[in-house]
Design a protein around this motif. Structure first.
Motif, short mmCIF file in Angstrom:
data_model
loop_
_atom_site.label_atom_id
_atom_site.label_comp_id
_atom_site.label_asym_id
_atom_site.label_seq_id
_atom_site.Cartn_x
_atom_site.Cartn_y
_atom_site.Cartn_z
N VAL A 302 0.85 -1.19 0.00
CA VAL A 302 0.00 0.00 0.00
C VAL A 302 0.89 1.24 0.00
CG1 VAL A 302 -1.76 1.31 1.24
CG2 VAL A 302 -1.83 -1.20 1.24
N GLU A 303 0.65 2.11 -0.95
CA GLU A 303 1.40 3.36 -1.06
C GLU A 303 0.49 4.51 -0.63
OE1 GLU A 303 2.72 5.94 -4.82
OE2 GLU A 303 3.84 4.04 -4.69
N ILE A 304 0.86 5.17 0.44
CA ILE A 304 0.10 6.31 0.95
C ILE A 304 0.93 7.57 0.73
CG2 ILE A 304 -1.03 7.37 2.93
CD1 ILE A 304 -2.36 4.78 2.27
N ASP A 305 0.40 8.50 -0.04
CA ASP A 305 1.10 9.76 -0.31
C ASP A 305 2.51 9.52 -0.83
OD1 ASP A 305 -1.20 10.97 0.65
OD2 ASP A 305 -0.40 11.22 2.67
N GLY A 306 2.67 8.49 -1.66
CA GLY A 306 3.96 8.23 -2.30
C GLY A 306 4.91 7.35 -1.51
#
Length: 336
Positions: A302-306
């Motif tokens: 999971v990528e959150i804000d990069g």
């Protein structure tokens, strides 16, 4: 061991890897990120799931009913019956059990589900009331909707807002942490218990093209995103600014010093679908707020804000209960 669910590595190594599935009637078996099993008896598919309630005392009956029904709804199934086990400590009273049963019956009527059996026992093995419910549900479609159905290119939709259940539990069970939070905000937070069912959105989404769903429980939105990504074999790319958070929830989380995105959040549903805006529109037609918060892509995690996030750890709520236990022990008080 730390309080809370086993982390995914331990769950797989200590539990899931040891289970064997040889019955042809079992069409969906346990795996990381999948909360339900499906049974095919040659007619309608039957979806089953089980959940304990160990992190709350207020609204125990309501949580018992709705949390279990939510698991079924996340598989695109309509809850039909519940089996409820109640374990109560020796110092409980008949009035305590009577009140809990009234709450269970009321919540079951709200959810349009029958309580069809269970077990009630007084035991010294617990220090407060603990419930565990198993839901039996009927699949709406020819096959259950499972978290492994998300595909690269799908939109990721979140219903309602993050942290509602956690905020309600903190307001009800841990008021000493709320500082200058107003009585109005506390009352509103306690009212979030009224919104923890995701059965309406689960049924609506199942009928309108949902490929995968996951109700948001322990570990919060970030934990549910990670489990959905793991189950589907996709990478989920999300912007935190798009994740809706009620202002009251935000203020309570700030006061308690917890991360709203990692706080138990029954009442929220993650939905993977081809057209997120259309899904939000359909959900809005039944009175459920929803927002596209990200998309699925090739890869993993999971990528959150990069930035990639770590797998979910203990829910933020358990940290608060552990801290309260520690403070009580320092004062020579036993917390039950």
């Amino acid at each position: 061991m730390r309080i809370g669910k086993l982390n995914n590595d331990a769950l797989d190594a200590l539990v899931l890897s040891k289970l064997r599935h040889t019955r042809r009637e079992v069409s969906c078996a346990p795996q990381i990120g999948v909360d339900c099993a499906a049974l095919d008896f040659g007619g309608s598919l039957i979806v089953v799931s089980t959940d304990p309630i160990t992190s709350a005392t207020a609204n125990l009956g309501r949580l018992t009913v709705h949390v279990s029904c939510n698991d079924a709804a996340a598989a695109g199934a309509e809850p039909v019956g519940l089996l409820v086990t109640l374990l109560a400590p020796p110092d409980c009273t008949e009035a305590d059990i009577d009140a809990l049963t009234d709450e269970l019956a009321s919540a079951a009527a709200e959810a349009n589900v029958d309580i069809i059996g269970g077990h009630t026992e007084i035991t010294g093995a617990v220090t407060r009331m603990i419930t565990c419910a198993t839901v039996i549900a009927r699949s709406i479609n020819d096959a259950p909707i499972m978290p492994d159905g998300a595909e690269p290119g799908d939109d990721i939709v979140l219903t309602k807002s993050a942290g509602m259940e956690g905020a309600a539990i903190i307001a009800s069970d841990l008021p000493e942490l709320l500082g200058d939070i107003s009585e109005c905000d506390i009352a509103r937070a306690k009212g979030f218990f009224e919104s923890i069912s995701v059965v309406p959105e689960g049924i609506c989404a199942a009928r309108n093209g949902a490929k995968a769903m996951h109700d948001v429980t322990e570990g919060g939105v970030y934990g549910a995103l990670w489990e959905l990504a793991h189950a589907s074999g996709c990478k989920l790319i999300v912007e935190s600014a798009l994740i809706p958070v009620d202002g009251v929830t935000r203020r309570i989380c700030d006061a308690a010093g917890v991360d709203v995105y990692r706080l138990i959040s029954s009442g929220c549903m993650l939905i993977a679908c081809a057209d997120g805006m259309q899904m939000c529109e359909r959900l809005g037609q039944i009175g459920v707020s929803a927002r596209v918060v990200g998309r699925a892509a090739s890869g993993s995690g999971v990528e959150i804000d990069g930035r990639l996030i770590e797998p979910p750890g203990a829910d933020e709520l358990y940290k608060l209960f552990e801290e309260r236990q520690g403070r009580a022990m320092q004062r020579g008080v036993i917390v039950v």
